[in-house]
Design a protein around this motif. Structure first.
Motif, PDB file in Angstrom:
ATOM      1  N   ALA A 143       0.831  -1.207   0.000  1.00 45.61           N
ATOM      2  CA  ALA A 143       0.000   0.000   0.000  1.00 45.61           C
ATOM      3  C   ALA A 143       0.862   1.251   0.000  1.00 45.61           C
ATOM      4  O   ALA A 143       0.465   2.288  -0.537  1.00 45.61           O
ATOM      5  CB  ALA A 143      -0.940  -0.017   1.193  1.00 45.61           C
ATOM      6  N   ASP A 144       2.053   1.170   0.578  1.00 49.24           N
ATOM      7  CA  ASP A 144       2.958   2.322   0.593  1.00 49.24           C
ATOM      8  C   ASP A 144       3.470   2.658  -0.807  1.00 49.24           C
ATOM      9  O   ASP A 144       3.744   3.815  -1.112  1.00 49.24           O
ATOM     10  CB  ASP A 144       4.155   2.054   1.505  1.00 49.24           C
ATOM     11  N   ASP A 145       3.598   1.648  -1.650  1.00 45.54           N
ATOM     12  CA  ASP A 145       4.087   1.853  -3.018  1.00 45.54           C
ATOM     13  C   ASP A 145       2.960   2.108  -4.014  1.00 45.54           C
ATOM     14  O   ASP A 145       3.213   2.362  -5.188  1.00 45.54           O
ATOM     15  CB  ASP A 145       4.896   0.640  -3.484  1.00 45.54           C
ATOM     16  N   ALA A 146       1.736   2.012  -3.547  1.00 41.16           N
ATOM     17  CA  ALA A 146       0.581   2.179  -4.429  1.00 41.16           C
ATOM     18  C   ALA A 146       0.354   3.654  -4.725  1.00 41.16           C
ATOM     19  O   ALA A 146       0.063   4.437  -3.834  1.00 41.16           O
ATOM     20  CB  ALA A 146      -0.666   1.590  -3.786  1.00 41.16           C
ATOM     21  N   ALA A 147       0.517   4.009  -5.963  1.00 45.41           N
ATOM     22  CA  ALA A 147       0.261   5.387  -6.392  1.00 45.41           C
ATOM     23  C   ALA A 147      -0.709   5.317  -7.567  1.00 45.41           C
ATOM     24  O   ALA A 147      -0.305   5.194  -8.716  1.00 45.41           O
ATOM     25  CB  ALA A 147       1.557   6.071  -6.801  1.00 45.41           C
ATOM     26  N   ILE A 148      -1.985   5.352  -7.266  1.00 42.75           N
ATOM     27  CA  ILE A 148      -2.998   5.308  -8.312  1.00 42.75           C
ATOM     28  C   ILE A 148      -3.231   6.730  -8.797  1.00 42.75           C
ATOM     29  O   ILE A 148      -3.490   7.634  -8.012  1.00 42.75           O
ATOM     30  CB  ILE A 148      -4.317   4.696  -7.795  1.00 42.75           C
ATOM     31  N   THR A 149      -3.113   6.897 -10.092  1.00 39.43           N
ATOM     32  CA  THR A 149      -3.319   8.211 -10.703  1.00 39.43           C
ATOM     33  C   THR A 149      -4.462   8.146 -11.710  1.00 39.43           C
ATOM     34  O   THR A 149      -4.788   7.082 -12.227  1.00 39.43           O
ATOM     35  CB  THR A 149      -2.048   8.693 -11.431  1.00 39.43           C
ATOM     36  N   LEU A 150      -5.051   9.303 -11.971  1.00 34.16           N
ATOM     37  CA  LEU A 150      -6.030   9.467 -13.045  1.00 34.16           C
ATOM     38  C   LEU A 150      -5.617  10.704 -13.830  1.00 34.16           C
ATOM     39  O   LEU A 150      -5.112  11.678 -13.257  1.00 34.16           O
ATOM     40  CB  LEU A 150      -7.444   9.647 -12.483  1.00 34.16           C
ATOM     41  N   VAL A 151      -5.843  10.677 -15.143  1.00 35.34           N
ATOM     42  CA  VAL A 151      -5.450  11.790 -16.002  1.00 35.34           C
ATOM     43  C   VAL A 151      -6.497  12.893 -15.936  1.00 35.34           C
ATOM     44  O   VAL A 151      -7.677  12.665 -16.239  1.00 35.34           O
ATOM     45  CB  VAL A 151      -5.227  11.317 -17.455  1.00 35.34           C
ATOM     46  N   ASN A 152      -6.068  14.077 -15.532  1.00 33.12           N
ATOM     47  CA  ASN A 152      -6.941  15.241 -15.422  1.00 33.12           C
ATOM     48  C   ASN A 152      -7.330  15.717 -16.820  1.00 33.12           C
ATOM     49  O   ASN A 152      -6.475  15.846 -17.693  1.00 33.12           O
ATOM     50  CB  ASN A 152      -6.228  16.358 -14.658  1.00 33.12           C
ATOM     51  N   VAL A 208      -6.831   9.851  -3.806  1.00 32.30           N
ATOM     52  CA  VAL A 208      -6.818   9.288  -2.464  1.00 32.30           C
ATOM     53  C   VAL A 208      -7.476   7.915  -2.510  1.00 32.30           C
ATOM     54  O   VAL A 208      -8.589   7.773  -3.046  1.00 32.30           O
ATOM     55  CB  VAL A 208      -7.559  10.208  -1.468  1.00 32.30           C
ATOM     56  N   ILE A 209      -6.773   6.911  -1.979  1.00 29.85           N
ATOM     57  CA  ILE A 209      -7.295   5.550  -1.965  1.00 29.85           C
ATOM     58  C   ILE A 209      -7.132   4.948  -0.578  1.00 29.85           C
ATOM     59  O   ILE A 209      -6.362   5.437   0.236  1.00 29.85           O
ATOM     60  CB  ILE A 209      -6.591   4.660  -3.012  1.00 29.85           C
ATOM     61  N   SER A 210      -7.871   3.867  -0.338  1.00 26.27           N
ATOM     62  CA  SER A 210      -7.727   3.104   0.894  1.00 26.27           C
ATOM     63  C   SER A 210      -7.960   1.635   0.588  1.00 26.27           C
ATOM     64  O   SER A 210      -8.505   1.286  -0.461  1.00 26.27           O
ATOM     65  CB  SER A 210      -8.724   3.591   1.951  1.00 26.27           C
ATOM     66  N   GLY A 211      -7.552   0.779   1.494  1.00 26.80           N
ATOM     67  CA  GLY A 211      -7.780  -0.654   1.337  1.00 26.80           C
ATOM     68  C   GLY A 211      -7.107  -1.260   0.119  1.00 26.80           C
ATOM     69  O   GLY A 211      -7.654  -2.170  -0.499  1.00 26.80           O
ATOM     70  N   PHE A 212      -5.924  -0.808  -0.203  1.00 18.89           N
ATOM     71  CA  PHE A 212      -5.234  -1.246  -1.424  1.00 18.89           C
ATOM     72  C   PHE A 212      -4.704  -2.672  -1.315  1.00 18.89           C
ATOM     73  O   PHE A 212      -4.107  -3.052  -0.318  1.00 18.89           O
ATOM     74  CB  PHE A 212      -4.072  -0.305  -1.730  1.00 18.89           C
ATOM     75  N   GLU A 213      -4.952  -3.459  -2.358  1.00 16.59           N
ATOM     76  CA  GLU A 213      -4.338  -4.769  -2.558  1.00 16.59           C
ATOM     77  C   GLU A 213      -3.853  -4.792  -3.998  1.00 16.59           C
ATOM     78  O   GLU A 213      -4.614  -4.448  -4.905  1.00 16.59           O
ATOM     79  CB  GLU A 213      -5.342  -5.905  -2.384  1.00 16.59           C
ATOM     80  N   GLY A 214      -2.610  -5.189  -4.217  1.00 12.89           N
ATOM     81  CA  GLY A 214      -2.107  -5.190  -5.577  1.00 12.89           C
ATOM     82  C   GLY A 214      -1.038  -6.225  -5.825  1.00 12.89           C
ATOM     83  O   GLY A 214      -0.358  -6.673  -4.896  1.00 12.89           O
TER      84      GLY A 214
END
Length: 156
Positions: free
Chosen positions: A35-44, A54-60
């Motif tokens: 979760a510390d390495d999780a950087a989810i982005t969206l294109v503006n 901002v995310i929570s509960g990440f599993e990857g």
């Protein structure tokens, strides 16, 4: 007698190779993404640049053997209305199946929800790897899923 030995050796070798290939494809190359390495982005839409959300509960999971092996499940507190006004849609989203042991991610369910309009897909990042885009699908209840898929560079 020697024919039985040779035949048994061939069958045993094929069985061992089959099990090894199966294990390599489904387990060997995957690593958990913390979760510390999780950087989810969206294109503006306005800037055309990816922005972290901002995310929570990440599993990857991810693998260095292919950029297409990335899968993620998480939650976002942003509403679909806010997301659609702010971030670029991804109309050609097609979730790729993941390994069966990664239980939170179900490509068939996500794909059906996208087709029915129950979830919306957004561009996470264009060309995150050569010809590969990060795609994020978000459900109205805040559940979200991310994967990487080939973009138009490698489409037929």
């Amino acid at each position: 007698m020697s024919g039985k030995i040779v035949g048994s050796f061939v069958v045993l070798t094929a069985l061992i190779a089959g099990v090894a290939i199966y294990w390599l494809q489904l387990y060997a190359f995957y690593d958990e993404v913390s979760a510390d390495d999780a950087a989810i982005t969206l294109v503006n839409v306005a800037t055309g640049q990816p922005e972290p959300i901002v995310i929570s509960g990440f599993e990857g999971i991810d693998a260095t053997s292919s950029p297409l092996r990335y899968r993620a499940c998480f939650e976002t507190g942003q509403s679909l209305a806010t997301l659609t006004e702010t971030y670029a849609a991804y109309p050609e989203a097609a979730p790729l199946t993941g390994p069966g042991w990664f239980g939170c991610y179900d490509a068939v369910t996500i794909g059906e929800a996208l087709e029915r309009g129950e979830a919306l897909a957004f561009l996470g990042q264009r060309n995150i790897s050569d010809g590969v885009d990060l795609v994020v699908a978000v459900f109205p209840d805040g559940r979200a899923f991310a994967w990487r898929q080939l973009n138009e560079k490698y489409q037929d």
